[in-house]
Design a protein around this motif. Structure first.
Motif, PDB file in Angstrom:
ATOM      1  N   GLU A 420       0.823  -1.212   0.000  1.00 40.12           N
ATOM      2  CA  GLU A 420       0.000   0.000   0.000  1.00 40.12           C
ATOM      3  C   GLU A 420       0.856   1.261   0.000  1.00 40.12           C
ATOM      4  OE1 GLU A 420      -2.275   2.548   3.379  1.00 40.12           O
ATOM      5  OE2 GLU A 420      -2.636   0.379   3.429  1.00 40.12           O
ATOM      6  N   ARG A 421       1.886   1.283   0.849  1.00 40.24           N
ATOM      7  CA  ARG A 421       2.723   2.481   0.956  1.00 40.24           C
ATOM      8  C   ARG A 421       3.611   2.655  -0.275  1.00 40.24           C
ATOM      9  NH1 ARG A 421      -0.187   5.134   2.629  1.00 40.24           N
ATOM     10  NH2 ARG A 421       1.410   6.734   2.752  1.00 40.24           N
ATOM     11  N   GLN A 422       4.063   1.574  -0.868  1.00 48.25           N
ATOM     12  CA  GLN A 422       4.844   1.686  -2.096  1.00 48.25           C
ATOM     13  C   GLN A 422       3.988   2.238  -3.232  1.00 48.25           C
ATOM     14  OE1 GLN A 422       6.398  -2.327  -2.461  1.00 48.25           O
ATOM     15  NE2 GLN A 422       8.412  -1.692  -1.718  1.00 48.25           N
ATOM     16  N   THR A 423       2.737   1.818  -3.281  1.00 44.68           N
ATOM     17  CA  THR A 423       1.820   2.352  -4.288  1.00 44.68           C
ATOM     18  C   THR A 423       1.607   3.848  -4.087  1.00 44.68           C
ATOM     19  OG1 THR A 423       0.678   0.221  -4.375  1.00 44.68           O
ATOM     20  CG2 THR A 423      -0.478   2.108  -5.311  1.00 44.68           C
ATOM     21  N   ASP A 424       1.641   4.275  -2.846  1.00 41.95           N
ATOM     22  CA  ASP A 424       1.471   5.692  -2.518  1.00 41.95           C
ATOM     23  C   ASP A 424       2.759   6.494  -2.690  1.00 41.95           C
ATOM     24  OD1 ASP A 424      -0.235   7.777  -1.729  1.00 41.95           O
ATOM     25  OD2 ASP A 424       0.497   7.690   0.320  1.00 41.95           O
ATOM     26  N   GLY A 425       3.857   5.828  -3.050  1.00 39.55           N
ATOM     27  CA  GLY A 425       5.105   6.526  -3.322  1.00 39.55           C
ATOM     28  C   GLY A 425       5.993   6.749  -2.119  1.00 39.55           C
ATOM     29  N   ASP A 426       5.797   5.993  -1.050  1.00 38.42           N
ATOM     30  CA  ASP A 426       6.628   6.132   0.147  1.00 38.42           C
ATOM     31  C   ASP A 426       7.863   5.247  -0.003  1.00 38.42           C
ATOM     32  OD1 ASP A 426       7.727   6.354   2.688  1.00 38.42           O
ATOM     33  OD2 ASP A 426       5.761   6.443   3.661  1.00 38.42           O
ATOM     34  N   ASN A 427       9.033   5.883  -0.164  1.00 38.16           N
ATOM     35  CA  ASN A 427      10.268   5.124  -0.388  1.00 38.16           C
ATOM     36  C   ASN A 427      10.713   4.333   0.837  1.00 38.16           C
ATOM     37  OD1 ASN A 427      10.473   6.103  -3.023  1.00 38.16           O
ATOM     38  ND2 ASN A 427      11.573   7.943  -2.343  1.00 38.16           N
ATOM     39  N   TYR A 428      10.260   4.740   2.022  1.00 37.44           N
ATOM     40  CA  TYR A 428      10.682   4.048   3.238  1.00 37.44           C
ATOM     41  C   TYR A 428      10.042   2.667   3.362  1.00 37.44           C
ATOM     42  CZ  TYR A 428      12.652   8.491   4.706  1.00 37.44           C
ATOM     43  OH  TYR A 428      13.391   9.645   4.777  1.00 37.44           O
ATOM     44  N   ALA A 429       8.982   2.409   2.612  1.00 40.93           N
ATOM     45  CA  ALA A 429       8.343   1.090   2.655  1.00 40.93           C
ATOM     46  C   ALA A 429       9.289   0.012   2.139  1.00 40.93           C
ATOM     47  CB  ALA A 429       7.052   1.106   1.832  1.00 40.93           C
ATOM     48  N   GLY A 430      10.017   0.309   1.061  1.00 38.30           N
ATOM     49  CA  GLY A 430      10.983  -0.655   0.541  1.00 38.30           C
ATOM     50  C   GLY A 430      12.116  -0.908   1.515  1.00 38.30           C
ATOM     51  N   ARG A 431      12.560   0.137   2.195  1.00 34.51           N
ATOM     52  CA  ARG A 431      13.612  -0.041   3.206  1.00 34.51           C
ATOM     53  C   ARG A 431      13.112  -0.904   4.364  1.00 34.51           C
ATOM     54  NH1 ARG A 431      16.213   6.052   3.896  1.00 34.51           N
ATOM     55  NH2 ARG A 431      16.558   6.472   1.675  1.00 34.51           N
ATOM     56  N   HIS A 432      11.855  -0.709   4.732  1.00 35.11           N
ATOM     57  CA  HIS A 432      11.286  -1.509   5.812  1.00 35.11           C
ATOM     58  C   HIS A 432      11.214  -2.982   5.412  1.00 35.11           C
ATOM     59  CE1 HIS A 432       8.876  -2.410   9.334  1.00 35.11           C
ATOM     60  NE2 HIS A 432       7.941  -2.951   8.568  1.00 35.11           N
ATOM     61  N   GLU A 433      10.873  -3.244   4.164  1.00 30.54           N
ATOM     62  CA  GLU A 433      10.834  -4.621   3.678  1.00 30.54           C
ATOM     63  C   GLU A 433      12.216  -5.260   3.735  1.00 30.54           C
ATOM     64  OE1 GLU A 433       9.052  -7.103  -0.157  1.00 30.54           O
ATOM     65  OE2 GLU A 433       9.631  -4.988  -0.366  1.00 30.54           O
ATOM     66  N   LYS A 434      13.251  -4.510   3.358  1.00 35.18           N
ATOM     67  CA  LYS A 434      14.618  -5.039   3.422  1.00 35.18           C
ATOM     68  C   LYS A 434      15.033  -5.294   4.872  1.00 35.18           C
ATOM     69  CE  LYS A 434      16.233  -2.888  -0.874  1.00 35.18           C
ATOM     70  NZ  LYS A 434      17.172  -1.914  -1.477  1.00 35.18           N
ATOM     71  N   TYR A 435      14.589  -4.424   5.777  1.00 32.64           N
ATOM     72  CA  TYR A 435      14.894  -4.641   7.201  1.00 32.64           C
ATOM     73  C   TYR A 435      14.316  -5.965   7.684  1.00 32.64           C
ATOM     74  CZ  TYR A 435      14.282  -4.320  12.242  1.00 32.64           C
ATOM     75  OH  TYR A 435      14.267  -4.596  13.581  1.00 32.64           O
ATOM     76  N   LEU A 436      13.051  -6.233   7.346  1.00 33.41           N
ATOM     77  CA  LEU A 436      12.420  -7.477   7.776  1.00 33.41           C
ATOM     78  C   LEU A 436      13.104  -8.695   7.173  1.00 33.41           C
ATOM     79  CD1 LEU A 436       8.630  -6.492   7.555  1.00 33.41           C
ATOM     80  CD2 LEU A 436      10.044  -6.657   9.604  1.00 33.41           C
ATOM     81  N   LYS A 437      13.553  -8.563   5.941  1.00 31.98           N
ATOM     82  CA  LYS A 437      14.171  -9.702   5.267  1.00 31.98           C
ATOM     83  C   LYS A 437      15.569  -9.987   5.790  1.00 31.98           C
ATOM     84  CE  LYS A 437      11.729  -9.525   0.809  1.00 31.98           C
ATOM     85  NZ  LYS A 437      11.873  -9.321  -0.652  1.00 31.98           N
ATOM     86  N   PHE A 438      16.392  -8.957   5.886  1.00 33.93           N
ATOM     87  CA  PHE A 438      17.821  -9.186   6.107  1.00 33.93           C
ATOM     88  C   PHE A 438      18.293  -8.896   7.527  1.00 33.93           C
ATOM     89  CE2 PHE A 438      17.303  -7.932   1.583  1.00 33.93           C
ATOM     90  CZ  PHE A 438      17.577  -9.167   1.031  1.00 33.93           C
ATOM     91  N   VAL A 439      17.492  -8.197   8.319  1.00 33.04           N
ATOM     92  CA  VAL A 439      17.859  -7.967   9.715  1.00 33.04           C
ATOM     93  C   VAL A 439      17.074  -8.907  10.627  1.00 33.04           C
ATOM     94  CG1 VAL A 439      17.948  -6.289  11.600  1.00 33.04           C
ATOM     95  CG2 VAL A 439      18.459  -5.547   9.266  1.00 33.04           C
ATOM     96  N   GLU A 440      15.765  -8.998  10.414  1.00 33.01           N
ATOM     97  CA  GLU A 440      14.947  -9.925  11.200  1.00 33.01           C
ATOM     98  C   GLU A 440      14.989 -11.346  10.652  1.00 33.01           C
ATOM     99  OE1 GLU A 440      13.766  -9.358  13.999  1.00 33.01           O
ATOM    100  OE2 GLU A 440      13.798  -7.163  14.132  1.00 33.01           O
ATOM    101  N   GLY A 441      15.617 -11.552   9.485  1.00 35.20           N
ATOM    102  CA  GLY A 441      15.802 -12.894   8.958  1.00 35.20           C
ATOM    103  C   GLY A 441      14.582 -13.517   8.324  1.00 35.20           C
ATOM    104  N   LEU A 442      13.694 -12.719   7.736  1.00 33.74           N
ATOM    105  CA  LEU A 442      12.462 -13.239   7.152  1.00 33.74           C
ATOM    106  C   LEU A 442      12.536 -13.331   5.633  1.00 33.74           C
ATOM    107  CD1 LEU A 442       9.828 -11.265   9.283  1.00 33.74           C
ATOM    108  CD2 LEU A 442      11.003 -13.418   9.818  1.00 33.74           C
ATOM    109  N   ASN A 443      13.755 -13.330   5.089  1.00 32.57           N
ATOM    110  CA  ASN A 443      13.907 -13.352   3.627  1.00 32.57           C
ATOM    111  C   ASN A 443      13.367 -14.633   3.001  1.00 32.57           C
ATOM    112  OD1 ASN A 443      16.209 -14.353   5.101  1.00 32.57           O
ATOM    113  ND2 ASN A 443      17.148 -14.799   3.121  1.00 32.57           N
ATOM    114  N   ASN A 444      13.286 -15.717   3.766  1.00 31.83           N
ATOM    115  CA  ASN A 444      12.806 -16.995   3.209  1.00 31.83           C
ATOM    116  C   ASN A 444      11.291 -17.114   3.194  1.00 31.83           C
ATOM    117  OD1 ASN A 444      15.428 -17.957   2.784  1.00 31.83           O
ATOM    118  ND2 ASN A 444      15.556 -18.728   4.892  1.00 31.83           N
ATOM    119  N   VAL A 445      10.607 -16.215   3.898  1.00 31.46           N
ATOM    120  CA  VAL A 445       9.159 -16.349   4.018  1.00 31.46           C
ATOM    121  C   VAL A 445       8.405 -15.147   3.455  1.00 31.46           C
ATOM    122  CG1 VAL A 445       9.216 -17.881   6.010  1.00 31.46           C
ATOM    123  CG2 VAL A 445       9.269 -15.411   6.361  1.00 31.46           C
ATOM    124  N   MET A 446       9.094 -14.053   3.143  1.00 30.76           N
ATOM    125  CA  MET A 446       8.410 -12.865   2.593  1.00 30.76           C
ATOM    126  C   MET A 446       8.423 -12.918   1.052  1.00 30.76           C
ATOM    127  SD  MET A 446       9.329  -9.635   5.035  1.00 30.76           S
ATOM    128  CE  MET A 446       8.063  -8.659   4.214  1.00 30.76           C
TER     129      MET A 446
END
Length: 446
Positions: A420-446
């Motif tokens: 939703e936020r990426q569709t609205d043009g919020d660049n921080y949404a992509g950074r948040h997705e990378k945080y969940l994948k590579f810092v919280e370790g959810l890259n295998n399930v997202m």
């Protein structure tokens, strides 16, 4: 400096000392912009419990006072205190008053005041009033906050203070934090001072109801983060308040629910009901989930849990923690939607998601070691299968947490919100997705 300037500066120092000593309710000080002494009057101004100094004389007064402190009292710590007379202390206090009001960012001068306080030549409560004057003009002065903490630590150690006097001191300190944070946005020193005061109170006020204070500060912090969405110091204090709410006992939790204006259970179950997996494994409406007990709700959310030890799980406490954190997640959703592209809000969201994931790890007795989920050894059980330390968990254990209803609910909610936020043009949404994948370790399930 010629005799005329010397006499003028002495008169200014004397006038400021008279105002400070006679007006006990002073609450503000400032430099008044005046180019010259066209009125031929004293540049020291006093009105309505406020103190002012005209700007044309600031340079001369400051250099004169600072030079005398450095030349005559700079080596005071190496002298024997019995050689310093009362007049010496009075003179030094007058000079320090002027110098610190003009430029409070000199740690050495604050240490001089500490030495005088330790010799009982200055009243500690009056010193709290003086440092408040300093903060009225310089609300981000770290030395003034440090001086106040030092004074409070000394005052609170006294056995002569009554409980109501201690409470008044603390309430006064919190009001000063309100004033300084309002005057200067992103005031890290003010919020850190507030956190320090609240955190250390439990060690001093042993008979004080700390839970009521935690509830009060939690409600206060929610108003602050809604008004200061770019102040991460404010959000850091909010995180401190959330962790304090986690530790409320049953009676305090009921008081907490009656105090806040929102039903935490309804917010929590609405979040769960709106993000249940679409595979049909769990079918429940919001109305059904509201009627669940804490134990039934936790069993539903962690339905894939496998008991590996004999310890009992406090489902009531866990459910309450989830209610608080999920309410924070919903509040964060609203703030991010209303205040577009504010980085602080996304940083706070990382804290929320980290807390949720940490609760699930703790419930399943897991922790992440070098990016790998590892089974945690139970400290309270002595089962044979728990003796092996830091063994890599099996594929079944990974599915144990990843297939739980709560994890699926959070994962679906975050994916939808990021999209939703990426569709609205919020660049921080992509950074948040990378945080969940590579810092919280959810890259295998997202």
């Amino acid at each position: 400096m010629d005799d005329d300037k010397y006499a003028l500066v002495e008169k200014i120092v004397k006038d400021m000392h008279n105002v400070l000593s006679k007006t006990t309710e002073l609450y503000a000080f400032d430099i008044v912009p005046v180019d010259s002494n066209f009125r031929n009057k004293s540049p020291v101004l006093s009105a309505e419990n406020c103190l002012g100094l005209e700007s044309w004389c600031v340079k001369h007064v400051y250099m004169y006072c600072y030079s005398e402190i450095k030349e005559k009292y700079g080596m005071m710590s190496q002298r024997k205190y019995k050689r310093i007379t009362t007049l010496d202390f009075e003179r030094l206090v007058k000079l320090l008053n002027v110098t610190l009001l003009i430029n409070p960012d000199i740690t050495t001068l604050w240490n001089k005041r500490r030495e005088i306080v330790q010799l009982l030549s200055l009243d500690k409560v009056s010193e709290l009033q003086f440092s408040r004057l300093v903060l009225s003009r310089k609300p981000k002065c770290n030395d003034a906050f440090a001086y106040r903490r030092w004074l409070l630590g000394s005052i609170l150690q006294s056995d002569n203070l009554q409980t109501n006097e201690l409470e008044n001191l603390i309430n006064s300190e919190l009001r000063i934090c309100d004033e300084t944070s309002d005057k200067s946005p992103n005031n890290y020193h003010s919020w850190s001072h507030r956190l320090s005061i609240v955190d250390n109170m439990k060690n001093v006020l042993k008979h004080y109801d700390m839970n009521s204070l935690y509830i009060k500060e939690y409600i206060f912090s929610e108003k602050c983060i809604s008004n200061h969405v770019s102040d991460y110091s404010c959000f850091h204090y909010r995180q401190f308040c959330i962790r304090n709410i986690f530790n409320l006992d049953n009676s305090s939790w009921k008081s907490f629910e009656n105090t806040i204006d929102i039903n935490l259970r309804k917010v929590f179950v609405r979040l769960v009901a709106n993000n249940l997996p679409k595979d049909g494994t769990v079918q429940a409406t919001e109305d059904n989930l509201v009627s669940y007990t804490e134990e039934n709700l936790i069993n539903l959310l962690f339905s894939y849990n496998v008991k590996n030890c004999n310890c009992t799980v406090n489902n009531l406490a866990l459910c309450r923690k989830l209610e608080v954190v999920c309410h924070e997640l919903v509040l964060n959703n609203e703030l991010i939607r209303f205040y577009h592209s504010h980085e602080t809000l996304w940083y706070h969201r990382r804290f929320i998601l980290h807390e949720l994931i940490a609760m699930m790890y703790d419930h399943f007795s897991l922790f992440r070691n070098n990016g790998i989920l590892v089974k945690k050894n139970c400290k309270h059980c002595s089962l044979n299968d728990m003796r092996q330390k830091q063994a890599k968990i099996s594929r079944y254990d990974s599915n144990c947490i990843y297939n739980s209803v709560l994890f699926q609910v959070i994962l679906i909610h975050e994916n939808n919100f990021i999209e939703e936020r990426q569709t609205d043009g919020d660049n921080y949404a992509g950074r948040h997705e990378k945080y969940l994948k590579f810092v919280e370790g959810l890259n295998n399930v997202m």
